[in-house]
Design a protein around this motif. Structure first.
Motif, PDB file in Angstrom:
ATOM      1  N   GLN A  45     -10.475   6.681  29.469  1.00  0.00           N
ATOM      2  CA  GLN A  45      -9.068   6.752  29.107  1.00  0.00           C
ATOM      3  C   GLN A  45      -8.464   8.025  29.668  1.00  0.00           C
ATOM      4  OE1 GLN A  45      -7.174   4.522  27.844  1.00  0.00           O
ATOM      5  NE2 GLN A  45      -5.353   5.789  27.751  1.00  0.00           N
ATOM      6  N   PRO A  46      -7.605   7.940  30.667  1.00  0.00           N
ATOM      7  CA  PRO A  46      -7.181   6.719  31.336  1.00  0.00           C
ATOM      8  C   PRO A  46      -8.110   6.308  32.464  1.00  0.00           C
ATOM      9  CG  PRO A  46      -5.928   8.546  32.185  1.00  0.00           C
ATOM     10  CD  PRO A  46      -6.846   9.118  31.125  1.00  0.00           C
ATOM     11  N   GLY A  47      -8.979   7.226  32.916  1.00  0.00           N
ATOM     12  CA  GLY A  47      -9.920   6.913  33.990  1.00  0.00           C
ATOM     13  C   GLY A  47     -11.340   7.020  33.482  1.00  0.00           C
ATOM     14  N   ARG A  64     -14.059  12.831  37.825  1.00  0.00           N
ATOM     15  CA  ARG A  64     -13.128  11.851  37.270  1.00  0.00           C
ATOM     16  C   ARG A  64     -12.733  10.870  38.369  1.00  0.00           C
ATOM     17  NH1 ARG A  64     -10.723  13.078  32.450  1.00  0.00           N
ATOM     18  NH2 ARG A  64      -9.032  11.648  32.959  1.00  0.00           N
ATOM     19  N   ASP A  66     -10.256   7.113  39.034  1.00  0.00           N
ATOM     20  CA  ASP A  66      -9.252   6.230  38.462  1.00  0.00           C
ATOM     21  C   ASP A  66      -8.760   5.275  39.531  1.00  0.00           C
ATOM     22  OD1 ASP A  66      -7.632   5.110  36.589  1.00  0.00           O
ATOM     23  OD2 ASP A  66      -6.135   6.702  36.591  1.00  0.00           O
ATOM     24  N   ASP A  67      -8.420   4.067  39.122  1.00  0.00           N
ATOM     25  CA  ASP A  67      -7.902   3.037  40.022  1.00  0.00           C
ATOM     26  C   ASP A  67      -6.687   2.413  39.354  1.00  0.00           C
ATOM     27  OD1 ASP A  67      -7.453   1.211  41.984  1.00  0.00           O
ATOM     28  OD2 ASP A  67      -9.257   0.020  41.645  1.00  0.00           O
ATOM     29  N   GLN A  68      -5.515   2.519  39.993  1.00  0.00           N
ATOM     30  CA  GLN A  68      -4.271   2.031  39.413  1.00  0.00           C
ATOM     31  C   GLN A  68      -3.516   1.208  40.444  1.00  0.00           C
ATOM     32  OE1 GLN A  68      -1.861   4.968  37.403  1.00  0.00           O
ATOM     33  NE2 GLN A  68      -3.622   6.267  36.992  1.00  0.00           N
ATOM     34  N   ASP A 301      -6.059  -1.570  31.409  1.00  0.00           N
ATOM     35  CA  ASP A 301      -7.420  -1.146  31.727  1.00  0.00           C
ATOM     36  C   ASP A 301      -8.396  -2.113  31.086  1.00  0.00           C
ATOM     37  OD1 ASP A 301      -6.776   1.121  33.213  1.00  0.00           O
ATOM     38  OD2 ASP A 301      -6.482   2.311  31.397  1.00  0.00           O
TER      39      ASP A 301
END
Length: 302
Positions: A45-47, A64, A66-68, A301
Motif C-alpha cells: 500500500q500503495p506499492g 519499493r 509500483d505499477d499504475q 490494487d
C-alpha cells in the motif's frame, strides 16, 4: 505422557528465564517485544516495500516498486502526462535510511503507451530530512524518450506527449519538496521544480529548448487529498528561433483523490483547468496542447 510433559517444560525454560531476567513492568516488556521488526517484510500500500538490510543503529536499505495506469504519477511531478493515455507507469525506488532524520533515495520510472513502442524513462536521486512535523527533500531528475520520433497519437485530436509537447526529447530538473504535518492524519505539501526541456529536431515550435518552472500545493486529511499545480514554460533565452524568449505558456492542474477502504483509489480533477499564452497553431492543434481535460479515474490494487 511423562515424556511429553518433560519436553513441554524444556521448551518453556527460555521463556521462563527471560521473564525472571525482566524486572520491569509487563506492559513495557510487551511493548518492547512488539517493537522488534522482522528482518524482512512486505507492504502492499500503495506499492510494494521490501527492506533489504537493516542495521542495529537504525540504518535501513529498502526497495519499493509500483505499477499504475497512465496518469498515475504524483500530481506534483515535474512533468505531466495526459490522464487519457492508454498505457502504464512502472516505478522502482531504492531508499537508504541514513539515520532517524535523514533518508536518501534513487529511483527510475518508465512511462509506456499501450499501442506503440515508445517510452519515456525517468530517473531521480535525492535526499529527505525530517524533523518532527517538518520535512524537506531535494532531488535531481532527468527524463528521456527512447527513439528520435514524435510520441504516438492514442486518441483522435489528443497528443499524448509530455507537458502537452508531442516533440518531447529529454529534460533535466532540480526539485524541492516540503511537508508540514498538522497531526497524525493530515498535512500540507509544497513543491517546486526548475528545469529545461529539450525538443526533438524539426519540432513545430522551431526551438531546441524550453525552460520550465512548476509550483505545487497539496492538502491531505485521512483518505482524502487534493493538489493544485502550476507550470510555466518558455523558450530558453539566447536560443535562436522564431519565438521571443519572453513568450511563455502557463497552466494550472487541479485534482482530488480518495483512497477507498478496499485498496481502491478514485481521482477527480482537470488538467489545464486554467491556461494562458498563445502557443503555435498547427494541423494537430496548439503546441504545447493546453486544452482543458476533465477526468474521473479509478484504480484498483489486486
Amino acid at each position: 505422557m511423562r515424556r511429553a510433559l518433560a519436553l513441554a517444560i524444556t521448551a518453556l525454560l527460555p521463556l521462563s528465564a527471560a521473564a525472571q531476567a525482566w524486572t520491569g513492568d509487563s506492559h513495557d516488556m510487551a511493548a518492547r517485544l512488539l517493537a522488534q521488526q522482522p528482518d524482512q517484510m512486505a507492504e502492499v500500500q500503495p506499492g510494494v516495500a521490501v527492506p533489504l538490510w537493516r542495521g542495529a543503529d537504525g540504518r535501513m536499505l529498502m526497495l519499493r516498486a509500483d505499477d499504475q495506469p497512465a496518469g498515475g504519477l504524483a500530481a506534483d511531478a515535474p512533468l505531466t502526462f495526459s490522464v487519457v493515455d492508454a498505457g502504464s507507469v512502472l516505478s522502482s525506488n531504492l531508499q537508504y535510511r541514513l539515520g532517524p532524520s535523514l533518508q536518501a533515495h534513487a529511483g527510475v520510472v518508465e512511462h509506456s503507451w499501450g499501442n506503440a513502442p515508445y517510452r519515456v524513462l525517468g530517473s531521480e536521486v535525492g535526499a529527505t530530512y525530517s524533523a518532527g512535523r517538518y520535512s524537506l527533500g531535494l532531488s535531481v531528475g532527468a527524463d528521456t524518450a527512447n527513439g528520435a520520433a514524435r510520441l504516438p497519437r492514442v486518441l483522435p485530436g489528443a497528443l499524448p506527449g509530455v507537458n502537452g509537447l508531442s516533440s518531447f526529447g529529454s529534460s533535466a530538473q532540480l526539485n524541492a519538496r516540503g511537508r508540514v504535518a498538522l497531526d497524525s492524519h493530515s498535512g500540507i505539501d509544497l513543491g517546486a521544480s526548475v528545469g529545461r526541456i529539450h525538443l526533438l529536431p524539426g519540432n513545430l515550435l522551431g526551438v531546441d529548448m524550453l525552460d520550465q518552472k512548476a509550483l505545487s500545493f497539496g492538502v491531505d486529511r485521512g483518505p482524502l487529498s487534493g493538489s493544485l499545480v502550476g507550470r510555466v514554460m518558455q523558450p530558453s533565452a539566447g536560443i535562436p528561433g522564431a519565438y521571443s524568449p519572453d513568450r511563455r505558456w502557463s497552466s494550472i492542474d487541479f485534482g482530488v483523490t480518495w483512497k477507498l477502504p478496499w485498496q481502491g483509489q478514485l481521482s477527480v480533477g482537470a488538467q489545464n483547468l486554467w491556461s494562458s499564452g498563445t502557443p503555435a497553431n498547427t494541423p494537430a492543434g496548439p503546441e504545447p496542447d493546453q486544452s482543458r481535460t476533465p477526468y474521473v479515474q479509478y484504480h484498483q490494487d489486486l
